[in-house]
Design an enzyme around this catalytic site. Structure first.
Site, PDB file in Angstrom:
ATOM      1  N   GLU A 165      21.705  67.628  33.836  1.00 56.58           N
ATOM      2  CA  GLU A 165      21.340  68.495  32.709  1.00 56.58           C
ATOM      3  C   GLU A 165      19.945  68.098  32.214  1.00 56.58           C
ATOM      4  O   GLU A 165      19.645  66.922  32.114  1.00 56.58           O
ATOM      5  CB  GLU A 165      22.372  68.321  31.586  1.00 56.58           C
ATOM      6  CG  GLU A 165      22.033  69.067  30.318  1.00 56.58           C
ATOM      7  CD  GLU A 165      21.816  70.546  30.556  1.00 56.58           C
ATOM      8  OE1 GLU A 165      22.777  71.234  30.888  1.00 56.58           O
ATOM      9  OE2 GLU A 165      20.662  71.015  30.415  1.00 56.58           O
ATOM     10  N   PHE A 166      19.135  69.096  31.867  1.00 53.35           N
ATOM     11  CA  PHE A 166      17.766  68.811  31.415  1.00 53.35           C
ATOM     12  C   PHE A 166      17.511  69.278  29.981  1.00 53.35           C
ATOM     13  O   PHE A 166      16.360  69.346  29.557  1.00 53.35           O
ATOM     14  CB  PHE A 166      16.755  69.460  32.364  1.00 53.35           C
ATOM     15  CG  PHE A 166      16.875  68.961  33.778  1.00 53.35           C
ATOM     16  CD1 PHE A 166      16.346  67.730  34.137  1.00 53.35           C
ATOM     17  CD2 PHE A 166      17.544  69.702  34.744  1.00 53.35           C
ATOM     18  CE1 PHE A 166      16.484  67.249  35.436  1.00 53.35           C
ATOM     19  CE2 PHE A 166      17.684  69.231  36.046  1.00 53.35           C
ATOM     20  CZ  PHE A 166      17.152  68.000  36.405  1.00 53.35           C
ATOM     21  N   CYS A 295      18.289  59.337  25.220  1.00 55.65           N
ATOM     22  CA  CYS A 295      18.155  59.321  26.685  1.00 55.65           C
ATOM     23  C   CYS A 295      16.961  58.561  27.248  1.00 55.65           C
ATOM     24  O   CYS A 295      17.145  57.722  28.122  1.00 55.65           O
ATOM     25  CB  CYS A 295      18.184  60.747  27.206  1.00 55.65           C
ATOM     26  SG  CYS A 295      19.840  61.443  27.024  1.00 55.65           S
TER      27      CYS A 295
HETATM   28  P1  NAD Z   1      27.693  62.221  23.533  1.00 60.24           P
HETATM   29  O1  NAD Z   1      27.846  60.794  23.225  1.00 60.24           O
HETATM   30  O2  NAD Z   1      27.083  63.149  22.537  1.00 60.24           O
HETATM   31  O3  NAD Z   1      29.140  62.835  23.886  1.00 60.24           O
HETATM   32  C1  NAD Z   1      30.021  62.281  24.809  1.00 60.24           C
HETATM   33  C2  NAD Z   1      31.423  62.806  24.489  1.00 60.24           C
HETATM   34  O4  NAD Z   1      32.306  62.419  25.534  1.00 60.24           O
HETATM   35  C3  NAD Z   1      32.010  62.244  23.184  1.00 60.24           C
HETATM   36  O5  NAD Z   1      32.464  63.293  22.374  1.00 60.24           O
HETATM   37  C4  NAD Z   1      33.163  61.350  23.671  1.00 60.24           C
HETATM   38  O6  NAD Z   1      34.242  61.291  22.765  1.00 60.24           O
HETATM   39  C5  NAD Z   1      33.546  62.034  24.958  1.00 60.24           C
HETATM   40  N1  NAD Z   1      34.273  61.192  25.917  1.00 60.24           N
HETATM   41  C6  NAD Z   1      34.063  59.894  26.225  1.00 60.24           C
HETATM   42  N2  NAD Z   1      34.924  59.500  27.178  1.00 60.24           N
HETATM   43  C7  NAD Z   1      35.683  60.566  27.496  1.00 60.24           C
HETATM   44  C8  NAD Z   1      36.736  60.791  28.419  1.00 60.24           C
HETATM   45  N3  NAD Z   1      37.174  59.844  29.224  1.00 60.24           N
HETATM   46  N4  NAD Z   1      37.305  62.009  28.466  1.00 60.24           N
HETATM   47  C9  NAD Z   1      36.886  62.995  27.641  1.00 60.24           C
HETATM   48  N5  NAD Z   1      35.881  62.843  26.750  1.00 60.24           N
HETATM   49  C10 NAD Z   1      35.288  61.647  26.687  1.00 60.24           C
HETATM   50  O7  NAD Z   1      26.919  62.291  24.904  1.00 60.24           O
HETATM   51  P2  NAD Z   1      25.819  63.364  25.332  1.00 60.24           P
HETATM   52  O8  NAD Z   1      24.592  63.188  24.512  1.00 60.24           O
HETATM   53  O9  NAD Z   1      26.449  64.693  25.449  1.00 60.24           O
HETATM   54  O10 NAD Z   1      25.470  62.828  26.804  1.00 60.24           O
HETATM   55  C11 NAD Z   1      26.378  62.954  27.859  1.00 60.24           C
HETATM   56  C12 NAD Z   1      25.658  62.630  29.160  1.00 60.24           C
HETATM   57  O11 NAD Z   1      24.638  63.597  29.384  1.00 60.24           O
HETATM   58  C13 NAD Z   1      24.929  61.279  29.169  1.00 60.24           C
HETATM   59  O12 NAD Z   1      25.007  60.757  30.469  1.00 60.24           O
HETATM   60  C14 NAD Z   1      23.507  61.635  28.826  1.00 60.24           C
HETATM   61  O13 NAD Z   1      22.582  60.712  29.366  1.00 60.24           O
HETATM   62  C15 NAD Z   1      23.357  62.980  29.510  1.00 60.24           C
HETATM   63  N6  NAD Z   1      22.361  63.880  28.905  1.00 60.24           N
HETATM   64  C16 NAD Z   1      22.269  63.971  27.538  1.00 60.24           C
HETATM   65  C17 NAD Z   1      21.354  64.866  26.972  1.00 60.24           C
HETATM   66  C18 NAD Z   1      21.181  64.972  25.468  1.00 60.24           C
HETATM   67  O14 NAD Z   1      20.262  65.636  25.042  1.00 60.24           O
HETATM   68  N7  NAD Z   1      21.992  64.357  24.648  1.00 60.24           N
HETATM   69  C19 NAD Z   1      20.584  65.682  27.804  1.00 60.24           C
HETATM   70  C20 NAD Z   1      20.749  65.580  29.200  1.00 60.24           C
HETATM   71  C21 NAD Z   1      21.644  64.671  29.739  1.00 60.24           C
HETATM   72  C1  UGA Z   2      14.836  64.476  26.761  1.00 62.91           C
HETATM   73  C2  UGA Z   2      14.261  65.415  27.819  1.00 62.91           C
HETATM   74  O1  UGA Z   2      13.205  66.185  27.243  1.00 62.91           O
HETATM   75  C3  UGA Z   2      15.330  66.355  28.348  1.00 62.91           C
HETATM   76  O2  UGA Z   2      14.792  67.144  29.404  1.00 62.91           O
HETATM   77  C4  UGA Z   2      16.495  65.516  28.889  1.00 62.91           C
HETATM   78  O3  UGA Z   2      17.531  66.364  29.345  1.00 62.91           O
HETATM   79  C5  UGA Z   2      17.021  64.629  27.784  1.00 62.91           C
HETATM   80  O4  UGA Z   2      15.941  63.768  27.308  1.00 62.91           O
HETATM   81  C6  UGA Z   2      18.112  63.739  28.265  1.00 62.91           C
HETATM   82  O5  UGA Z   2      18.161  63.367  29.406  1.00 62.91           O
HETATM   83  O6  UGA Z   2      18.917  63.441  27.395  1.00 62.91           O
HETATM   84  P1  UGA Z   2      15.386  64.656  24.155  1.00 62.91           P
HETATM   85  O7  UGA Z   2      15.519  63.177  24.218  1.00 62.91           O
HETATM   86  O8  UGA Z   2      16.443  65.437  23.499  1.00 62.91           O
HETATM   87  O9  UGA Z   2      15.242  65.262  25.638  1.00 62.91           O
HETATM   88  O10 UGA Z   2      14.044  65.041  23.398  1.00 62.91           O
HETATM   89  P2  UGA Z   2      12.482  65.111  23.809  1.00 62.91           P
HETATM   90  O11 UGA Z   2      11.932  66.324  23.216  1.00 62.91           O
HETATM   91  O12 UGA Z   2      12.263  64.910  25.253  1.00 62.91           O
HETATM   92  O13 UGA Z   2      11.887  63.872  23.016  1.00 62.91           O
HETATM   93  C7  UGA Z   2      12.139  62.544  23.433  1.00 62.91           C
HETATM   94  C8  UGA Z   2      11.260  61.599  22.640  1.00 62.91           C
HETATM   95  O14 UGA Z   2       9.887  61.745  23.009  1.00 62.91           O
HETATM   96  C9  UGA Z   2      11.314  61.838  21.125  1.00 62.91           C
HETATM   97  O15 UGA Z   2      11.322  60.597  20.470  1.00 62.91           O
HETATM   98  C10 UGA Z   2      10.029  62.585  20.834  1.00 62.91           C
HETATM   99  O16 UGA Z   2       9.552  62.392  19.528  1.00 62.91           O
HETATM  100  C11 UGA Z   2       9.089  61.953  21.853  1.00 62.91           C
HETATM  101  N1  UGA Z   2       7.943  62.821  22.222  1.00 62.91           N
HETATM  102  C12 UGA Z   2       8.151  63.977  22.897  1.00 62.91           C
HETATM  103  C13 UGA Z   2       6.659  62.409  21.897  1.00 62.91           C
HETATM  104  O17 UGA Z   2       6.455  61.342  21.281  1.00 62.91           O
HETATM  105  N2  UGA Z   2       5.594  63.198  22.284  1.00 62.91           N
HETATM  106  C14 UGA Z   2       5.763  64.353  22.966  1.00 62.91           C
HETATM  107  O18 UGA Z   2       4.751  65.013  23.297  1.00 62.91           O
HETATM  108  C15 UGA Z   2       7.078  64.758  23.283  1.00 62.91           C
END
Ligand code: NAD
Ligand code: UGA
Length: 486
Positions: A165-166, A295
């Site tokens: 996921e991005f 992340c």
């Molecule tokens: P999060 O912590 O917000 O949510 C995770 C959820 O999974 C929680 O609600 C938790 O209770 C649940 N969970 C944990 N163990 C479980 C199980 N065994 N069965 C069912 N539910 C369970 O996490 P997130 O931010 O959504 O991130 C999830 C993954 O996606 C991570 O690997 C992260 O690196 C990746 N990711 C996150 C983002 C982002 O913007 N947050 C973007 C891209 C990728």
């Molecule tokens: C980032 C990536 O942008 C997503 O593509 C990815 O899916 C995600 O991580 C993930 O793997 O969880 P996110 O962390 O939600 O998303 O937010 P960003 O907008 O990327 O910002 C990350 C950090 O960089 C923040 O602290 C932000 O303030 C900082 N940032 C961003 C800067 O300091 N300068 C910039 O120009 C952009």
């Protein structure tokens, strides 16, 4: 009866797929709500019973623009349901997405326990023919391991794939529905096909018209979204490489900002000047207090770990991290430069969330900055429009102000930490006159320096002529500071 919506070109909607989403966090909930919104039937399962109960009652556990509306609509449509028991969510699933947390353990290694538990639940309850898709960010080789578990438990009746996921927080709904690309890593063409059936409404760029209006605004005609169908290890590495590249890009511009503060020049103009070069691009060139969030910090360390445990030195990643660590110190060192001592100083932090439009405090630079200011004797208050409670370790140390006016009253410095758009609209003159010392540190270069100075502030931005008077003459009128060899 299920409602049918039309797309821009009147094309029939792609057939609905029965999807299970394991994990109701940022990725799980956004994926689930968006997939329901494009017509699929989505059952979300989370181990956290309190979370599923409040989701059923229509309460979203975090701030994500547009998500509340989609969730309410799709719960109402009957396409979206929430469960604590995997046995209720999985039996009908054709595709099961694993979207659970992958934090780093204390030794820096990725903790895969939630991925393994979720995989166990899928392997126990999903029907034959279901494709298990890992969307959690996990080290290269994880999918291969999950596949070995699947083969052991179910033979070849459950296929395994990777679909990173991005999405970024704050723009997650739009990022999901109008992605730059969809990446799929799988061992079989059938698994890729199953995922393509789920993504077809998004890949085609033909979303239901009501979604185009509400979520994508007037984005106009969109082309088909590119699909990268590749091997599982490659897909896993694409995810880490994307986050690492973005983090390196920010650290690069922050290093240029540090240089600009010493030699002169405005980094925001430098970023514009280089970003217009199509080979560089304008995004992720905003200098500031360094990257944070749930992340980048964990994923860069994880990728570095993957390299270093194999004897590679991962110098770029290490450097990006080093620059970022220095950048988190920018606020404290500039305050020290301006105020000499921080003991007893009243400092107001404008913003706490790691970026605007989220209430996420995970690895937010604000936490480190606040803790260091307190350690150095400052009296720290903070205001963030989305944050109503501090993490336990700061609760006794930092006071939450109810609004910006109260934060400014008597303060000896204000520090812009999060670039909330409403902060850009502040009446700077009023703010400066309420403060004891009108010092403004702009950690995100949100304000116009001249306007801030005209309002009475001593203004310090990141990489903006820190030690130099603002340039008044056009660059060509000035003598070059360093002789350019011919
Ligand atoms: P999060 O912590 O917000 O949510 C995770 C959820 O999974 C929680 O609600 C938790 O209770 C649940 N969970 C944990 N163990 C479980 C199980 N065994 N069965 C069912 N539910 C369970 O996490 P997130 O931010 O959504 O991130 C999830 C993954 O996606 C991570 O690997 C992260 O690196 C990746 N990711 C996150 C983002 C982002 O913007 N947050 C973007 C891209 C990728
Ligand atoms: C980032 C990536 O942008 C997503 O593509 C990815 O899916 C995600 O991580 C993930 O793997 O969880 P996110 O962390 O939600 O998303 O937010 P960003 O907008 O990327 O910002 C990350 C950090 O960089 C923040 O602290 C932000 O303030 C900082 N940032 C961003 C800067 O300091 N300068 C910039 O120009 C952009």
């Amino acid at each position: 009866m299920e409602e049918h919506r039309s797309t821009r070109d009147g094309a029939p909607e792609a057939p609905a797929v029965r999807v299970a989403v394991i994990g109701a966090g940022h990725v799980g909930l956004v994926s689930a709500a968006c997939l329901a919104a494009v017509g699929h039937h989505v059952a979300v399962q989370d181990v956290d019973g309190a979370r599923t109960t409040s989701l059923r009652a229509g309460r979203t556990p975090f701030l994500e623009p547009g998500l509340d509306d989609l969730m309410a609509r799709e719960t109402e449509s009957g396409r979206l349901s929430f469960h604590t028991d995997p046995a209720a969510a999985l039996p009908g699933a054709e595709v099961a997405f694993v979207c659970v947390g992958t934090p780093n353990g204390p030794d820096g290694r990725v903790d895969l326990s939630a991925v393994l538990a979720a995989t166990g639940a899928v392997l126990e309850h999903a029907p034959d023919g279901c494709v298990l898709v890992n969307r959690s960010t996990a080290p290269v080789g994880t999918a291969a391991y999950l596949r070995s578990l699947a083969l052991e438990a179910r033979g070849d009746r459950i296929a395994v794939a990777v679909n990173p996921e991005f999405l970024a927080e704050g723009t997650a709904v739009r990022d999901f529905l109008a992605p730059d690309r969809v990446v799929v890593g799988a061992w079989s063409a059938d698994a890729v096909e199953a995922l393509m059936a789920v993504y077809e409404p998004i890949i085609s760029g033909l979303l239901p018209l009501d979604l185009e209006g509400s979520v994508l605004g007037t984005a106009g005609l969109r082309e088909r979204v590119p699909v990268v169908a590749t091997g599982p290890s490659t897909a896993e590495l694409i995810k880490y490489a994307a986050n690492a590249f973005l983090a390196v890009k920010i650290s690069f511009i922050n290093e240029i900002a540090a240089i600009a503060e010493e030699v002169g020049g405005d980094v925001t103009e430098v970023a514009r000047g280089i970003g217009l070069d199509r080979r560089i691009g304008p995004h992720f060139l905003r200098a500031g207090i360094g990257w944070g969030g749930s992340c980048f910090p964990k994923d860069i360390v994880a990728l570095q770990g993957m390299a270093e445990t194999r004897g590679l030195s991962a110098r770029m990643l290490r450097a990006a991290n080093d620059v970022n660590r220095d950048q988190h110190r920018w606020v404290v060192s500039r305050l020290q430069r301006q105020l000499k001592t921080l003991v007893g100083r009243r400092i107001g932090l404008l913003g706490l969330a790691f970026k605007a439009n989220t209430d996420d405090l995970r690895s937010a630079p604000s936490l480190e900055i606040a803790a260091e200011l307190v350690r150095l004797g400052a009296r720290v208050r903070a205001y963030d429009p989305s944050v109503k409670a501090l993490p336990p370790e700061l609760q006794d140390q930092v006071e939450l102000a109810p609004d910006v006016e109260s934060l400014a009253s008597g303060a000896e410095a204000m520090v812009l930490v999060t670039e909330w758009p409403e902060f850009a609209q502040l009446d700077l003159e009023r703010l400066a006159s309420a403060m004891r010392v009108p010092l403004l540190l702009d950690g995100r270069n949100l304000f116009d320096p001249e306007a801030a100075r005209a309002a009475g502030f001593t203004y310090v931005g990141v990489g903006r002529d820190g030690n130099h008077p603002p340039e008044r003459t056009a660059p060509q009128d000035r003598e070059p500071a360093v002789a350019v060899p011919r």
